[in-house]
Scaffold this active site. Structure first.
Site, short mmCIF file in Angstrom:
data_model
loop_
_atom_site.label_atom_id
_atom_site.label_comp_id
_atom_site.label_asym_id
_atom_site.label_seq_id
_atom_site.Cartn_x
_atom_site.Cartn_y
_atom_site.Cartn_z
N TYR A 48 -17.44 21.13 -2.05
CA TYR A 48 -18.75 21.36 -1.66
C TYR A 48 -19.38 22.78 -1.71
CZ TYR A 48 -19.69 16.49 -1.09
OH TYR A 48 -19.57 14.95 -0.97
N TYR A 58 -13.12 7.50 -13.22
CA TYR A 58 -12.96 6.22 -12.32
C TYR A 58 -13.42 4.90 -12.92
CZ TYR A 58 -14.02 3.09 -8.73
OH TYR A 58 -14.10 1.75 -8.11
N SER A 72 -10.33 5.74 -5.84
CA SER A 72 -11.55 4.92 -5.85
C SER A 72 -12.83 5.88 -5.53
CB SER A 72 -11.86 3.78 -4.48
OG SER A 72 -11.82 4.66 -3.12
N THR A 79 -15.41 -2.92 -10.06
CA THR A 79 -16.84 -2.30 -9.80
C THR A 79 -17.82 -2.63 -10.77
OG1 THR A 79 -17.59 -0.09 -9.38
CG2 THR A 79 -15.37 -0.37 -10.61
N ASP A 80 -19.07 -2.56 -10.16
CA ASP A 80 -20.24 -2.73 -11.15
C ASP A 80 -20.09 -1.24 -12.02
OD1 ASP A 80 -21.01 -0.91 -9.23
OD2 ASP A 80 -23.06 -1.75 -8.86
N GLU A 81 -19.36 -0.38 -11.71
CA GLU A 81 -19.64 1.25 -12.34
C GLU A 81 -19.06 0.85 -13.77
OE1 GLU A 81 -18.65 4.53 -9.94
OE2 GLU A 81 -19.06 3.63 -8.15
N GLY A 98 -22.21 14.11 -15.03
CA GLY A 98 -22.34 12.50 -15.88
C GLY A 98 -22.79 11.31 -14.83
N LYS A 156 -11.04 1.85 -14.16
CA LYS A 156 -11.23 0.46 -13.75
C LYS A 156 -11.75 -0.50 -14.97
CE LYS A 156 -11.56 -0.91 -10.10
NZ LYS A 156 -10.30 -1.46 -8.98
N ASP A 190 0.82 -1.12 -0.07
CA ASP A 190 -0.15 0.09 0.00
C ASP A 190 0.91 1.18 0.03
OD1 ASP A 190 -1.92 2.06 0.76
OD2 ASP A 190 -3.33 0.38 1.17
P1 NAD Z 1 -10.04 3.02 -0.73
O1 NAD Z 1 -9.79 4.23 -1.47
O2 NAD Z 1 -10.76 3.13 0.74
O3 NAD Z 1 -8.56 2.45 -0.54
C1 NAD Z 1 -7.72 2.36 -1.60
C2 NAD Z 1 -6.44 1.79 -1.14
O4 NAD Z 1 -5.28 1.74 -2.06
C3 NAD Z 1 -5.72 2.97 -0.08
O5 NAD Z 1 -5.15 2.10 1.22
C4 NAD Z 1 -4.65 3.51 -0.65
O6 NAD Z 1 -3.33 3.79 0.11
C5 NAD Z 1 -4.17 2.33 -1.64
N1 NAD Z 1 -3.48 2.91 -2.81
C6 NAD Z 1 -4.05 4.04 -3.76
N2 NAD Z 1 -3.08 4.22 -4.73
C7 NAD Z 1 -2.20 3.36 -4.61
C8 NAD Z 1 -0.86 3.24 -5.29
N3 NAD Z 1 -0.45 3.80 -6.32
N4 NAD Z 1 0.01 2.14 -4.79
C9 NAD Z 1 -0.44 1.57 -3.73
N5 NAD Z 1 -1.54 1.64 -3.00
C10 NAD Z 1 -2.28 2.61 -3.41
O7 NAD Z 1 -11.04 1.93 -1.61
P2 NAD Z 1 -12.07 0.90 -1.47
O8 NAD Z 1 -13.30 1.47 -1.28
O9 NAD Z 1 -11.59 0.04 -0.36
O10 NAD Z 1 -11.89 -0.08 -2.64
C11 NAD Z 1 -11.04 -0.90 -2.98
C12 NAD Z 1 -10.98 -1.75 -4.44
O11 NAD Z 1 -12.35 -1.97 -4.41
C13 NAD Z 1 -10.87 -0.52 -5.40
O12 NAD Z 1 -10.30 -1.40 -6.34
C14 NAD Z 1 -12.25 -0.09 -5.79
O13 NAD Z 1 -12.52 -0.21 -7.29
C15 NAD Z 1 -12.99 -1.69 -5.86
N6 NAD Z 1 -14.43 -1.58 -5.32
C16 NAD Z 1 -14.67 -0.45 -4.29
C17 NAD Z 1 -16.19 -0.54 -3.98
C18 NAD Z 1 -16.76 0.56 -2.99
O14 NAD Z 1 -17.88 0.63 -3.10
N7 NAD Z 1 -15.93 0.95 -2.26
C19 NAD Z 1 -17.08 -1.23 -4.76
C20 NAD Z 1 -16.62 -2.42 -5.67
C21 NAD Z 1 -15.58 -2.49 -5.95
P1 TYD Z 2 -20.59 7.47 -3.60
O1 TYD Z 2 -20.62 6.77 -2.11
O2 TYD Z 2 -19.61 8.52 -3.92
O3 TYD Z 2 -20.32 6.00 -4.48
P2 TYD Z 2 -20.44 5.91 -6.08
O4 TYD Z 2 -20.34 7.15 -6.74
O5 TYD Z 2 -19.25 5.06 -6.33
O6 TYD Z 2 -21.69 5.31 -6.36
O7 TYD Z 2 -21.91 8.03 -3.98
C1 TYD Z 2 -23.11 7.12 -3.92
C2 TYD Z 2 -24.29 8.00 -4.35
O8 TYD Z 2 -24.56 9.01 -3.53
C3 TYD Z 2 -24.08 8.37 -5.73
O9 TYD Z 2 -25.27 8.45 -6.37
C4 TYD Z 2 -23.74 9.84 -5.43
C5 TYD Z 2 -24.35 10.33 -4.25
N1 TYD Z 2 -23.60 11.11 -3.36
C6 TYD Z 2 -24.48 12.44 -2.80
O10 TYD Z 2 -25.73 12.45 -3.29
N2 TYD Z 2 -23.79 13.24 -2.08
C7 TYD Z 2 -22.58 13.15 -1.64
O11 TYD Z 2 -22.05 13.86 -0.97
C8 TYD Z 2 -21.55 12.00 -2.28
C9 TYD Z 2 -20.44 11.65 -1.83
C10 TYD Z 2 -22.61 10.98 -2.99
#
Ligand code: NAD
Ligand code: TYD
Length: 351
Positions: free
Chosen positions: A348, A157, A87, A132-134, A290, A161, A35
């Site tokens: 914001y 993003y 992320s 991710t599903d995105e 978007g 991915k 990390d």
């Molecule tokens: P996060 O942002 O909380 O954590 C990301 C981690 O990666 C951090 O610890 C950061 O220090 C590390 N990192 C970032 N850039 C780096 C680099 N260049 N080298 C080494 N380490 C680095 O992310 P998360 O929400 O825990 O997501 C983890 C994974 O799961 C991601 O690949 C994300 O795309 C995927 N994912 C997340 C969600 C979600 O809802 N959070 C859903 C589906 C998939």
């Molecule tokens: P987020 O948690 O950023 O996840 P993702 O964009 O990856 O789905 O956002 C979840 C949903 O909430 C998304 O539709 C955007 C919305 N959102 C707000 O309405 N207000 C906020 O301040 C944030 C961060 C997200």
């Protein structure tokens, strides 16, 4: 001899839960967490595992190929679970380049190291890419994302991915590298950085600050408790078929505004506020550029083929999450000082 499994991004939200699960459940694995410790990486997330004998941390930037190669030289790596990424969609809109470097170049560097150091001996090796599903873009009011849905990413993003998913599959098709990809819906739970909707709303409600809801709050996400994602990752890593893709989801769709209202009701109870108090903080703000309307995952494949299903109901998961944030105010205080304040006011203030 112990197997060495590299988990990238293990100090982040999902990564820290995966590291904990693997360190605790597999004493015969040596878990190496690589990390960079960006703003999203937090070693506080790993306090309870940092002294375990089968755990090591390597502070490495995956964009730096030489650092990855030297790690593969030092450890006999047999598996990689790749979570490290930039992320957050809003940050990708402000500054996309970091997403291209980490999410695409970083992934290619790891794949190249696997090829180089595994030297075509792929027996008991696996590169498992967490996505991710995105990447599928946005759904209309019906239908679900399946493993065969065409990619149609809309944000920097999700496009980064999607790019990394394609490259991972290309290394399987071209070089036979054993890879698996999984695409998961929105996660929530303890340790999530408060830039994402749920922890941001909890933190703002706690501090009596406006809760920013983008647009009309009608966008829909499919929420999964992070521990259930970690258990799906465990299942896929051990039982998944190389070359395959698995969709992971909670079958739990919520309109943002309904979710925020539910959180307000839970917080009113927890903070002994009169019913309706926190809802007054809801503030509709300028929509995200978007903004994808709806995500929803069809997880029939992993349920049928690997026997995984979510174990935590949304009611339980949200309550556990709120309790965790209220019980860990120091974690929240540390993480919301400094860089976070700058980010928050930039993100914001003009909405
Ligand atoms: P996060 O942002 O909380 O954590 C990301 C981690 O990666 C951090 O610890 C950061 O220090 C590390 N990192 C970032 N850039 C780096 C680099 N260049 N080298 C080494 N380490 C680095 O992310 P998360 O929400 O825990 O997501 C983890 C994974 O799961 C991601 O690949 C994300 O795309 C995927 N994912 C997340 C969600 C979600 O809802 N959070 C859903 C589906 C998939
Ligand atoms: P987020 O948690 O950023 O996840 P993702 O964009 O990856 O789905 O956002 C979840 C949903 O909430 C998304 O539709 C955007 C919305 N959102 C707000 O309405 N207000 C906020 O301040 C944030 C961060 C997200």
């Amino acid at each position: 001899m112990k197997k060495t499994i590299v988990i990238t991004g293990g100090a982040g939200f999902i990564g820290s839960h995966v590291v904990r699960q693997f360190v605790k459940n597999y004493p015969d694995y040596h878990i190496v967490n690589i990390d960079k410790l960006t703003y999203a990486g937090n070693l506080e997330n790993l306090k309870d595992v940092e002294n375990q004998k089968n755990y090591s941390l390597e502070k490495i930037d995956i964009v730096n190929a030489a650092q990855i190669d030297s790690l593969f030289q030092n450890y006999k790596v047999s598996g990689v679970i790749h979570l490290a990424a930039e992320s957050h969609v809003d940050r990708s809109i402000e500054s996309p380049m970091e997403f291209i470097y980490t999410n695409i170049i970083g992934t290619v560097n790891l794949l190249n190291a696997c090829r180089k150091f595994w030297k075509d001996d792929y027996n008991e090796k696996l590169f498992y890419h967490i996505s991710t599903d995105e990447v599928f873009g946005s759904l209309g009011s019906d239908g679900y994302f399946t493993e065969t849905t065409a990619y149609d990413p809309q944000s920097p993003y999700s496009a980064s991915k999607a790019g990394s998913d394609h490259i991972v599959r290309a290394y399987h098709n071209t070089y036979n590298l054993p890879v698996i990809v999984s695409n998961c819906s929105n996660n929530y739970g303890p340790n999530q950085f408060p830039e994402k909707l749920i922890p941001l709303a909890i933190n703002n409600i706690k501090n009596n600050k406006p809760i920013p809801v983008y647009g009309k709050g009608e966008n829909i996400r499919d929420w999964l408790f992070v521990i259930d994602h970690a258990s799906a990752i465990d299942k896929i890593f051990h039982k998944g078929v190389p070359g395959e893709t698995y969709n992971i989801g909670g079958n739990n769709e919520w309109k943002n505004i309904d979710l925020v209202r539910l959180l307000c009701r839970i917080m009113d109870k927890k903070l002994n506020r009169n019913p309706g108090t926190s809802e007054k903080l809801i503030t509709f703000v300028k929509d995200r550029a978007g903004h994808d309307m709806r995500y929803a995952i069809d997880s029939a494949k992993i349920q049928k083929e690997l026997g995984w299903k979510p174990s935590v109901t949304f009611e339980d998961g949200l309550e556990k999450t709120v309790d965790w944030y209220l019980g860990n105010s120091n974690w929240l205080k540390n993480i919301t000082s400094g860089e976070y304040e700058l980010y928050y006011s930039k993100q914001y203030s003009n909405r």
